[in-house]
Design a protein around this motif. Structure first.
Motif, PDB file in Angstrom:
ATOM      1  N   ARG A  83     -71.120 -55.399  32.717  1.00 22.81           N
ATOM      2  CA  ARG A  83     -70.642 -56.375  33.716  1.00 22.81           C
ATOM      3  C   ARG A  83     -70.711 -55.726  35.091  1.00 22.81           C
ATOM      4  O   ARG A  83     -69.712 -55.315  35.677  1.00 22.81           O
ATOM      5  CB  ARG A  83     -69.224 -56.827  33.365  1.00 22.81           C
ATOM      6  CG  ARG A  83     -68.707 -57.967  34.230  1.00 22.81           C
ATOM      7  CD  ARG A  83     -67.331 -58.404  33.777  1.00 22.81           C
ATOM      8  NE  ARG A  83     -66.801 -59.443  34.652  1.00 22.81           N
ATOM      9  CZ  ARG A  83     -67.088 -60.724  34.529  1.00 22.81           C
ATOM     10  NH1 ARG A  83     -67.885 -61.118  33.555  1.00 22.81           N
ATOM     11  NH2 ARG A  83     -66.578 -61.622  35.367  1.00 22.81           N
ATOM     12  N   GLN A 107     -70.830 -65.816  40.161  1.00 28.21           N
ATOM     13  CA  GLN A 107     -70.311 -66.469  41.367  1.00 28.21           C
ATOM     14  C   GLN A 107     -71.323 -67.455  41.940  1.00 28.21           C
ATOM     15  O   GLN A 107     -70.966 -68.551  42.383  1.00 28.21           O
ATOM     16  CB  GLN A 107     -69.954 -65.403  42.406  1.00 28.21           C
ATOM     17  CG  GLN A 107     -68.774 -64.519  42.005  1.00 28.21           C
ATOM     18  CD  GLN A 107     -68.509 -63.421  43.021  1.00 28.21           C
ATOM     19  OE1 GLN A 107     -69.268 -63.256  43.979  1.00 28.21           O
ATOM     20  NE2 GLN A 107     -67.416 -62.673  42.824  1.00 28.21           N
ATOM     21  N   ILE A 128     -71.697 -60.109  38.126  1.00 29.22           N
ATOM     22  CA  ILE A 128     -70.578 -60.797  38.786  1.00 29.22           C
ATOM     23  C   ILE A 128     -71.101 -61.744  39.860  1.00 29.22           C
ATOM     24  O   ILE A 128     -70.665 -62.887  40.003  1.00 29.22           O
ATOM     25  CB  ILE A 128     -69.605 -59.773  39.368  1.00 29.22           C
ATOM     26  CG1 ILE A 128     -68.967 -58.943  38.232  1.00 29.22           C
ATOM     27  CG2 ILE A 128     -68.532 -60.454  40.202  1.00 29.22           C
ATOM     28  CD1 ILE A 128     -68.121 -57.805  38.722  1.00 29.22           C
TER      29      ILE A 128
END
Length: 489
Positions: free
Chosen positions: A412, A421, A417
């Motif tokens: 991750r 988003q 991330i």
């Protein structure tokens, strides 16, 4: 020269002791001859000799005690043996003993050979019986497999025939379903036209607002179209249910046919297996495993039930198609007759009305300009949505590809991330854009309705002739033909 396969002659393992120079006494001679055998038993312990030879060699002749030759004399009164031969010459057996021993050996050899020959004949017969029984058993199994393959081929052909018939019937019913849907959609136009005609005529002013024959016929037309739509919708629901039944029957046929094809492949492979085939192995205990779930009667009944179910569904589908065809013809004729009556009433009801349209024309022009602008804005929003959808596809594709990273590479990280988003941001943007698009489309519809109202008011302000002849009759000219209502185009 010794024959091949015969045992070697027995030999003494220990040398024969030299004869004594002085003959022993009679009692000593008796003791020395007692339990004396011509062959040493240890000479037959060689591992390559058969057991039958061991048993024959174990029956070695022995010399009886000297007292047995003279049963009438006690052992103490036996006349001592006095040899007349020279010192050192002594014979242990007589010539008769030698001949008897030879004859005994000959008979035992003949008996042993006879038994061996009989055993070989029995073994040959047993091997032949075993081979014939195995061949017969395998032949019966092969024959049963062949019959099973023929049975599967028969039911496969039946399933294929019924499946083709079901596919044709399903396609025909699907075409009928499309015709029903088109016919149901085509009734929306006349319904809206009749409804708009009533609304337009409600916008008349003064003495023109009369409950004339045109209004009565328009109301009758709306009722007729609504009744036809309900019947068409009910028929469409029935057709959809029948299509589901047909699809279920078809799925059962296809599943059964696929199982038959797999079983035919396996049984054909088993039917072609021979003792010299490749891929045959031992499967210990497989004969004790009973994985069967049916018997020939239930197996055949299962396929027969599937075929019977498909045939019943096909018969019901054919009847439904015939009734649907009649319904399409009846509704089309009914609506067309009512449409002609309304047109005749409109023709007899046309009159002229007053003028007053300047302000309405100004507002109408502004409304049209606003419609053009909102349509342009809708196109811009739609293009923006398409661009955002492409960007969303890229982000989601990246996320999907990154899910295939192996083991610890499923990290991750910042890229992960940010991609998440990005997807969330694009989804939020798309939701906002869709809301804007819906609002714009709603506003466009409102503008269109406003435009219709203004146009209606303008027509009413001009004259009743323009309402009945230009607006109402102009809309009614776009009524679909009977061929379109029947769903042929």
């Amino acid at each position: 020269m010794e024959l091949y396969g015969y045992p070697l002659k027995a030999k003494f393992n220990q040398p024969r002791p030299p004869p004594p120079k002085v003959l022993p006494a009679t009692g000593g001679m008796t003791a020395s001859y007692k339990n004396r055998i011509p062959y040493h038993p240890e000479s037959f312990s060689m591992p390559w000799m058969p057991n039958s030879y061991y048993k024959a060699a174990a029956l070695n002749p022995t010399l009886s005690p000297l007292t047995e030759s003279f049963p009438g004399l006690p052992p103490t009164k036996i006349v001592p043996f006095i040899s007349e031969r020279p010192n050192g010459v002594f014979s242990r057996h007589s010539l008769d003993d030698w001949h008897r021993s030879n004859m005994t050996n000959y008979k035992e050899s003949e008996t042993t050979r006879h038994n061996a020959e009989r055993l070989r004949a029995d073994l040959t017969r047993t091997i032949k019986d075993v081979y014939q029984q195995a061949k017969r058993t395998q032949g019966e199994s092969t024959q049963n497999l062949g019959e099973r393959v023929n049975d599967i081929e028969y039911w496969k052909s039946e399933l294929c025939i019924e499946l083709d018939a079901m596919i044709r019937e399903t396609n025909s019913l699907t075409d009928m379903q499309k015709r029903l849907e088109r016919a149901l959609a085509d009734t929306e136009g006349p319904f809206q036209v009749a409804h708009k005609c009533l609304l337009n005529r409600e916008k008349r002013m003064g003495i023109d607002l009369v409950n004339d024959d045109v209004e009565k016929q328009l109301i009758t037309e709306i009722k007729t179209i609504r009744s036809c739509r309900e019947r068409l919708q009910q028929c469409l629901d029935t057709v959809n249910c029948q299509l589901m039944c047909n699809k279920e029957a078809r799925q059962e046929l296809e599943k059964d046919l696929a199982d038959k094809q797999m079983g035919h492949h396996i049984d054909s492979k088993c039917y072609q297996l021979k003792n010299t085939s490749r891929g045959i192995h031992y499967y210990k205990g497989v004969e004790r495993v009973d994985a069967t779930v049916s018997v020939p009667e239930t197996w055949a009944r299962f396929t027969d039930n599937n075929i019977f179910r498909s045939q019943s569904a096909r018969a019901t589908s054919a009847k439904l198609r015939a009734s649907t065809e009649s319904l399409l013809m009846g509704t089309a004729d009914e609506m067309w007759r009512q449409f002609s009556k309304v047109n005749d009433a409109f023709t007899s009801r046309i009159t002229e009305t007053a003028n007053a349209k300047s302000k309405i024309q100004t507002h109408l022009a502004k409304t049209r300009q606003e419609i053009f602008q909102i349509e342009t804005k809708i196109q811009v929003i739609q293009k923006t949505i398409r661009d955002k959808e492409v960007q969303l596809k890229v982000a989601q594709t990246r996320l999907d590809e990154r899910t295939r990273r192996p083991n610890v590479e499923l990290c991750r990280d910042a890229a992960q991330i940010r991609l998440v988003q990005e997807v969330n941001e694009i989804n939020e943007t798309l939701r906002n854009l869709h809301q804007c698009l819906r609002a714009s489309e709603d506003m466009l519809q409102m503008l269109v309705r406003s435009k219709g109202v203004l146009e209606h008011d303008l027509v009413v302000k001009n004259n009743s002739l323009f309402i009945d002849q230009e607006r109402c009759m102009g809309m009614r000219k776009s009524y679909p033909s009977t061929v379109q209502i029947l769903g042929y185009v």
